[in-house]
Every structure is written in structure tokens, then in C-alpha cells.
Design a protein around this motif. Structure first.
Motif, PDB file in Angstrom:
ATOM      1  N   ILE A   1     -12.474  -0.775  -3.121  1.00 25.66           N
ATOM      2  CA  ILE A   1     -11.876  -2.105  -3.210  1.00 25.66           C
ATOM      3  C   ILE A   1     -11.656  -2.701  -1.819  1.00 25.66           C
ATOM      4  O   ILE A   1     -11.507  -3.900  -1.666  1.00 25.66           O
ATOM      5  CB  ILE A   1     -10.555  -2.021  -4.011  1.00 25.66           C
ATOM      6  CG1 ILE A   1     -10.875  -1.777  -5.483  1.00 25.66           C
ATOM      7  CG2 ILE A   1      -9.734  -3.277  -3.876  1.00 25.66           C
ATOM      8  CD1 ILE A   1      -9.646  -1.604  -6.330  1.00 25.66           C
TER       9      ILE A   1
ATOM     10  N   VAL B   1      -2.735  -6.296  -2.726  1.00 26.05           N
ATOM     11  CA  VAL B   1      -2.016  -5.365  -1.842  1.00 26.05           C
ATOM     12  C   VAL B   1      -2.973  -4.818  -0.782  1.00 26.05           C
ATOM     13  O   VAL B   1      -2.620  -4.699   0.391  1.00 26.05           O
ATOM     14  CB  VAL B   1      -1.385  -4.219  -2.658  1.00 26.05           C
ATOM     15  CG1 VAL B   1      -0.705  -3.219  -1.730  1.00 26.05           C
ATOM     16  CG2 VAL B   1      -0.383  -4.773  -3.660  1.00 26.05           C
ATOM     17  N   VAL B   2      -4.191  -4.530  -1.203  1.00 24.83           N
ATOM     18  CA  VAL B   2      -5.192  -4.033  -0.253  1.00 24.83           C
ATOM     19  C   VAL B   2      -5.437  -5.072   0.839  1.00 24.83           C
ATOM     20  O   VAL B   2      -5.642  -4.750   2.006  1.00 24.83           O
ATOM     21  CB  VAL B   2      -6.506  -3.689  -0.989  1.00 24.83           C
ATOM     22  CG1 VAL B   2      -7.656  -3.504  -0.008  1.00 24.83           C
ATOM     23  CG2 VAL B   2      -6.324  -2.429  -1.824  1.00 24.83           C
TER      24      VAL B   2
ATOM     25  N   VAL C   1      -3.370  -4.632  -7.255  1.00 25.09           N
ATOM     26  CA  VAL C   1      -3.824  -3.768  -6.157  1.00 25.09           C
ATOM     27  C   VAL C   1      -4.732  -4.501  -5.160  1.00 25.09           C
ATOM     28  O   VAL C   1      -4.598  -4.349  -3.948  1.00 25.09           O
ATOM     29  CB  VAL C   1      -4.523  -2.511  -6.715  1.00 25.09           C
ATOM     30  CG1 VAL C   1      -5.397  -1.849  -5.668  1.00 25.09           C
ATOM     31  CG2 VAL C   1      -3.482  -1.521  -7.205  1.00 25.09           C
ATOM     32  N   SER C   2      -5.649  -5.341  -5.670  1.00 24.85           N
ATOM     33  CA  SER C   2      -6.588  -6.009  -4.759  1.00 24.85           C
ATOM     34  C   SER C   2      -5.862  -6.864  -3.728  1.00 24.85           C
ATOM     35  O   SER C   2      -6.304  -6.990  -2.583  1.00 24.85           O
ATOM     36  CB  SER C   2      -7.554  -6.891  -5.547  1.00 24.85           C
ATOM     37  OG  SER C   2      -8.254  -6.108  -6.471  1.00 24.85           O
TER      38      SER C   2
ATOM     39  N   GLY D   1      -3.211  -6.990   1.959  1.00 27.21           N
ATOM     40  CA  GLY D   1      -2.038  -7.045   2.837  1.00 27.21           C
ATOM     41  C   GLY D   1      -0.802  -7.671   2.214  1.00 27.21           C
ATOM     42  O   GLY D   1       0.243  -7.762   2.851  1.00 27.21           O
TER      43      GLY D   1
ATOM     44  N   MET E   1       0.829  -1.204   0.000  1.00 30.26           N
ATOM     45  CA  MET E   1       0.000   0.000   0.000  1.00 30.26           C
ATOM     46  C   MET E   1       0.863   1.254   0.000  1.00 30.26           C
ATOM     47  O   MET E   1       0.579   2.217  -0.690  1.00 30.26           O
ATOM     48  CB  MET E   1      -0.820  -0.025   1.311  1.00 30.26           C
ATOM     49  CG  MET E   1      -2.228   0.424   1.129  1.00 30.26           C
ATOM     50  SD  MET E   1      -3.198  -0.646   0.116  1.00 30.26           S
ATOM     51  CE  MET E   1      -3.758   0.444  -1.120  1.00 30.26           C
TER      52      MET E   1
ATOM     53  N   LEU F   1       3.667  -5.632  -2.661  1.00 31.55           N
ATOM     54  CA  LEU F   1       3.452  -5.348  -4.078  1.00 31.55           C
ATOM     55  C   LEU F   1       4.178  -6.379  -4.941  1.00 31.55           C
ATOM     56  O   LEU F   1       3.640  -6.859  -5.941  1.00 31.55           O
ATOM     57  CB  LEU F   1       3.927  -3.924  -4.395  1.00 31.55           C
ATOM     58  CG  LEU F   1       3.637  -3.407  -5.804  1.00 31.55           C
ATOM     59  CD1 LEU F   1       2.159  -3.454  -6.131  1.00 31.55           C
ATOM     60  CD2 LEU F   1       4.152  -1.978  -5.971  1.00 31.55           C
TER      61      LEU F   1
ATOM     62  N   ALA G   1     -12.800  -6.116   0.756  1.00 33.73           N
ATOM     63  CA  ALA G   1     -11.451  -6.490   0.347  1.00 33.73           C
ATOM     64  C   ALA G   1     -11.348  -7.999   0.144  1.00 33.73           C
ATOM     65  O   ALA G   1     -10.669  -8.472  -0.768  1.00 33.73           O
ATOM     66  CB  ALA G   1     -10.441  -6.015   1.388  1.00 33.73           C
TER      67      ALA G   1
END
Ligand SMILES: Nc1ncnc2c1ncn2[C@@H]1O[C@H](COP(=O)(O)OP(=O)(O)OP(=O)(O)O)[C@@H](O)[C@H]1O
Ligand SMILES: [Mg+2]
Lengths: 379, 232
Positions: A293, B114-115, B111-112, B117, A1, B120, B87
Motif C-alpha cells: 500500500i 494513515v500510510v 489504513v491508506s 501520514g 501507523m 488514525l 501510497a
């Protein structure tokens, strides 16, 4: 993030650079101006710093600084010497003289007359020559900066002849003194010799500088001197503070520097605050998408603060580097000689930069907090 | 848990505004969305489709009624739980793609995760594999502004699926694409998203893509008018 937060920040090059420059400019301005301010005002006490042996200064009760002096009677020296707790006391003469430079121009210069027998009052650092040669007739020592100003483009050398108030003076030593507030040219000579250069008759003792005996503080001894003589006496430290505060209170320097510093802070807040707000505003849709999201508000706030912190850290570093460079280079010129960046100024400007950044982040944070993630389905 | 039903709406009402400007957009929705199928939600503009799926996703709160998703009542969850639930269990595809311009295709798709946890780097590995399946192997490192609409929507599909959500919600996924690109995107979505344990909800006006539906719910004026298995 957090990697995403940084990519977001760096992606908008123009705004990122603008933010960095905003913080850097503010930091540079604050550090440079406050550094100059402190450098300048401490010069008001330079004459005191140049007499490190003495810890007590005695003077006419009306004296408020080192520039406006009323001479003491010769008999006062004996009275001061007689005060218990005074280890020794010697006269110090200080006056302005006019000096003709090598190419015939006139310059204002400071003349310090030091005790004939002990030579107390001479700055400790001798760059060239022998101090004992001051005992010869017409002998003077000159400050390094003074030499450079009087004999421009000449290498430092001894034996040069100057005219102090139209009287002959032979340079027998070159010393390093503290930069003065008014003039960068300072001549040192024996007390008796100094009287001849100015030729104003008797009663020429500008100050009596003294040393407290072991076991007594200069403050205590100063109080005894005041009680016994009715003169003004204080510790060297107190006198230096008084001289500096005189400049702070009686010149436009604090106001003009304060204005620039205030402007620096304001510009910092305005530019950084607005631009960071704009940055977040332009990326608001992205924050909304992340929220939809499943990114929590805490995480989003963390992202905003990280972005702000990076801007603050990089901007502050650039600004501080700029200020350090300024004092590195400018500190070598006679005008700014001895100027430096005090650590507390750097630390203070760091706190200001941090405050600017936190303020900007708090403002921008509200937007992120209240952006409605449902907008992601709308065009 | 009820294995057949992914989403169950009961008497869902939504009002916008208050007083004289109050508008009842959803008039009491009763609807069950099955698992293991693609369900289309169709109806005229302004009938409340987007509002309904926003409530299902927990992005809007219903004025009254209940929504159960995967046997959990999202209408009763604390806001923080709803975010976590989104999430973990939901994937989104938008008409406007909504990719992050500062991220490459593969980073966007990641991204999903990463959201949720993931780092990257590890998320990108999974996202890359999915982008390959979607025919994006040559464009993984391009940025959104270097991709066509169809390509961007494929990245968005990857982002909606990379974390293996139980429910995929898509609002007008083809409306910004031409007919050809729209059909391709729907074909890919069907190939990649369809799973026995997943429900795919697609809101659309676009009758050219109706053949991709298993079920079609028709909405009109804040109500579900009909819900039928798709013949073709
Ligand atoms: N935030 C809001 N505030 C007030 N009214 C709203 C809001 N969001 C939607 N509406 C109204 O609710 C009604 C339904 O909107 P919604 O977006 O759900 O329709 P839709 O079926 O998705 O239409 P479209 O097919 O055009 O996307 C519309 O009349 C709209 O004006
Ligand atoms: Mg809609």
C-alpha cells in the motif's frame, strides 16, 4: 501507523502476554537473584559495619575474613596505640558460642566483646534498654533478630536470662545490628566479660579497632601500623571489601547465583526472541500488505521496534514490580533482613531487558525488511 | 501530461529464474490503459496477468521495457520514490481481501490515509463516510472475522479508494465470492470508483462480471493479444 502497530500487538493476546511474561520473568529473576547475592555477600562485612567509630582494623597477618581469627597478644594493643596517627585503639573480641534457647534447643551464636571503658564495638542503634547497664556483672545486649530467635513468640523485653556456653547472661539491652552471614543471633558484652563466657585463657584479642587522627587517612595510618608492628592493618572499608571478596571467591554463591541469572537472561532471549519472531512471522502478510500500500521500510521497522519496545517496557515494569514486592515482603523476614534492590541492579537488568528486546526486534526486522510485497497478489 | 492514458507499457519483459530454469513470463508487453474507464485484463491462468500488474504497481521490477504511470516512469524511479508513489497514486484490491485482522472495518478502510501520514482518528472519519456509501454503515466497527466475504471486499474497496488514488488495481476481486456477492461488489466498485480522472484495472477470470468493463484486454502467453472497447 504507530497506533496500527500497537493494535497489531495487542490483538494477539496470547503472544503479547507471553512476551510480557518472558521479559517480566527474566527481569524478576535477575533482580531478585542479584539483590539476594548482594545482600548475602555484604553480610560478610557486617561485623565491620557495626563498628562505625573505627576506621582502621588491625589483626593477625594471616587473617582473610572475619570468621577465621587468630588472637593477638595483649601487648600489641599498646604498640598500636603508640603508632603515630592513631587517635585511639581498643580491643574487639569475636567468638562463636552455643546458646540454649527458651525451649531448650541449641543455637550457634556470635559473641562480640567490646571495649570495657568506651563500649566501642556496640552497634549504635539501641532498640530497648540502657547501654550503660552492660557494665553490670553478667550483662549482655542481644540483637533484635537474636532475641526473636532465642525467645520465640515473646515480646521484646529486658531481664531475660540466657545461657552462653552454660554461663548465665542477663539481657540488659536490645540492639539493632547488621545481619550476619552465618548466624542471626548476636550477643554483645564487655571484653572482660566475653573472656569469661569463653574461658579460653589469655591472648584473646581478635582485633584491634582504631581511629586515625585528623589529617591522616586510615590507609596511611594502616601502613604505619603494619610497618611498626608487623601485624596486618587496613582501613575498615578495605577490610570489608576483602571479607566480601573472600566470600565471592571461596563459596559457590557467585556460581549458583550467576547460573540462575544467566538462565534468566537466556530464557529471556530465547522466549522473547522466538516469540517475537513468531509474532512478526504470523503478521508478515500484514506487513507485506502495508508495504504494498505504500509504507516505507523505515516506517515498518519503526513499527516493529515500537512493538518490541512496548513489550520490553511493560514486561520490565512488571518484573521490576515483582522484584520490588519480593524485597518489600521478604526483606522483613530475618532470613532476608536488610536485603534490598540496589538501583544499579535494577538499572543493569533494564539494560539487559533492552538488549533482549533490541536483539529480538533486530531478528524480526530482517523478515519485515525482506518480505516481498508482491506476495499480496498471491493466495 | 497525457490526459487520456493512465498507464503505458512499452516492451515490458519479465523473466523469472536464471539459466536453465529461466522462464520468460512477459514477452514484451505494449499496452495503454485509459483514464476515466474500467479496464479488464483477462486471460488463461498462468499467462502473466498478476505479474504484469505487479510490475505496473512497482511491486516487481521488469527485466526490460518501460512503464509510465501518470506520465512518470516507474521503471526508473528510486525504490523509495516507488513506495511513496504507491501510497499517493495507487489503490489496491486483492482476491484474498488482505484486511488487517487486528483492525475494525473502519480502521482497515482508513489504513491508506494513515500510510500517507494522517492520524488514525482523522482517517477514520473519512473512511466511515465511504463505508456508508458502500452500504457498510452497520458493520463499521466489526472486525474482519465477523464479516462475510462480500462485506470484507467492500472494506477493501473503501481502503483502495479512501485516499482518492488516480489508479485502482484489483486482482480477481470476485474470485473468493459467490456469484451474487461478486456482482454486488462489482456494482459498488463501479459506482464508487468510477471517475473521470481515475483508471480502474481489474484482473479477472470471471466472465460473469465482464459486463462491468469499459475495455477488455486479453492476454495470452505473456502478450496482450487484443484490446477492445467492451460492446455490452
Ligand atoms: N515469483 C515467481 N517466481 C517464478 N515464477 C513465477 C513467479 N511468479 C509467477 N511466476 C510464474 O509466472 C507465470 C505467470 O504467473 P502469474 O501469476 O502472473 O499468472 P496469472 O495470469 O496471474 O495466473 P492466474 O490467473 O492463475 O492468477 C506462471 O507460470 C508462474 O508460475
Ligand atoms: Mg493471477
Amino acid at each position: 501507523m504507530f497506533a496500527i502497530a500497537l493494535k497489531m500487538l495487542f490483538h494477539d493476546r496470547a503472544k503479547y502476554l507471553g512476551l510480557i511474561l518472558g521479559v517480566a520473568f527474566s527481569t524478576l529473576l535477575i533482580n531478585q537473584q542479584l539483590g539476594i547475592f548482594i545482600g548475602l555477600i555484604t553480610r560478610a562485612g557486617a561485623v565491620i559495619v557495626d563498628v562505625p567509630q573505627a576506621d582502621i582494623w588491625v589483626m593477625d597477618p594471616g587473617v582473610k575474613n572475619l570468621d577465621t581469627i587468630f588472637p593477638l597478644r595483649d601487648t600489641e594493643l599498646g604498640r598500636v596505640r603508640g603508632v603515630p596517627g592513631v587517635a585511639w585503639a581498643v580491643p574487639l573480641y569475636k567468638s562463636n558460642v552455643t546458646i540454649r534457647t527458651g525451649n531448650g534447643e541449641l543455637e550457634a551464636s556470635l559473641l562480640i566483646g567490646v571495649d570495657d571503658s568506651t563500649l566501642i564495638g556496640l552497634p549504635p542503634e539501641v532498640v530497648m534498654g540502657n547501654i550503660d547497664d552492660l557494665r553490670r556483672p553478667d550483662a549482655v545486649a542481644v540483637s533484635v533478630d537474636g532475641f526473636r530467635k532465642v525467645w520465640r513468640n515473646e515480646p521484646l523485653s529486658l531481664g531475660n536470662i540466657a545461657e552462653l556456653n552454660d554461663r548465665r547472661a542477663v539481657v540488659v539491652a536490645i540492639v539493632k545490628d547488621s545481619p550476619k552471614f552465618t548466624s542471626s543471633i548476636t550477643f554483645f558484652t564487655r571484653y572482660s566479660q566475653a573472656l569469661q563466657y569463653t574461658n579460653n585463657g589469655r591472648n584473646q584479642m581478635s582485633f584491634i579497632v582504631a581511629k586515625s587522627a585528623p589529617g591522616a587517612t586510615p590507609q596511611e595510618v594502616s601502613r604505619s601500623v603494619v610497618a611498626r608492628t608487623g601485624l596486618q592493618a587496613m582501613s575498615a572499608e578495605d577490610f570489608r571489601y576483602k571479607a566480601i571478596m573472600y566470600v565471592v571467591q571461596n563459596t559457590g554463591i557467585p556460581i549458583s547465583i550467576g547460573t540462575v541469572v544467566g538462565l534468566g537472561i537466556l530464557v529471556g532471549i530465547a522466549v522473547v526472541g522466538l516469540m517475537f519472531n513468531l509474532f512478526v512471522l504470523e503478521n508478515l502478510k500484514q506487513f507485506a500488505v502495508l508495504k504494498a500500500i505504500g509504507t516505507s521500510n523505515m516506517r515498518l521497522i519503526g513499527m516493529v521496534f515500537l512493538q518490541a519496545a512496548v513489550v520490553g517496557f511493560v514486561g520490565f515494569s512488571v518484573g521490576l514490580f515483582g522484584a520490588t514486592m519480593f524485597f518489600e515482603t521478604a526483606g522483613k523476614s530475618p532470613t532476608f533482613q536488610g536485603f534490598y534492590l540496589p538501583w544499579y541492579v535494577a538499572a543493569g537488568s533494564g539494560a539487559i531487558a533492552a538488549a533482549i528486546i533490541v536483539l529480538a526486534a533486530l531478528l524480526a526486522m530482517r523478515r519485515v525488511l525482506f518480505v516481498d510485497p508482491a506476495i499480496v497478489f498471491r493466495g | 501530461m497525457n490526459r487520456q492514458i493512465a498507464v503505458e507499457c512499452t516492451g515490458v519483459v519479465k523473466d523469472f529464474g536464471t539459466g536453465s530454469v529461466k522462464q520468460r513470463v512477459l514477452q514484451g508487453i505494449d499496452w495503454q490503459v485509459p483514464i476515466g474507464a474500467t479496464t479488464f485484463l483477462v486471460g488463461p491462468s498462468g499467462c502473466g496477468k498478476t505479474t504484469l500488474i505487479s510490475i505496473i504497481a512497482g511491486l516487481l521490477t521488469a527485466t526490460s521495457g518501460t512503464v509510465r504511470i501518470l506520465d512518470q516512469e516507474i521503471t526508473k524511479m528510486r525504490p523509495g520514490r516507488v513506495v511513496k508513489f504507491r501510497a499517493d497514486c495507487l489503490g489496491f484490491i486483492f482476491q484474498q481481501f488482505n484486511l488487517l485482522p487486528s483492525l475494525s472495518a473502519v480502521e482497515n478502510a482508513a489504513v491508506s490515509l494513515v500510510v500517507q501520514g494522517s492520524t488514525l482518528a482523522s482517517a477514520k472519519r473519512q473512511a466511515a463516510a465511504l463505508l456508508d456509501q458502500l452500504g457498510m454503515d452497520k458493520n463499521k466497527h466489526k472486525y474482519p472475522n465477523q464479516l462475510s466475504g462480500g462485506q470484507q471486499q467492500r472494506v477493501a474497496i473503501a481502503r483502495a479508494l479512501v485516499h482518492n488514488p488516480k489508479i485502482v488495481i484489483s486482482d480477481e476481486p470476485t474470485a473468493s465470492l459467490d456469484a451474487q456477492a461478486g456482482r454486488e461488489v462489482m456494482e459498488l466498485l463501479r459506482q464508487v470508483a468510477s471517475a473521470d480522472d481515475r483508471a480502474v484495472i481489474v484482473v479477472t477470470h470471471d466472465n460473469r462480471i465482464f459486463p462491468f468493463a469499459d475495455h477488455i484486454a486479453t492476454m495470452s502467453d505473456g502478450r496482450i493479444e487484443s484490446f477492445r472497447r467492451n460492446a455490452t
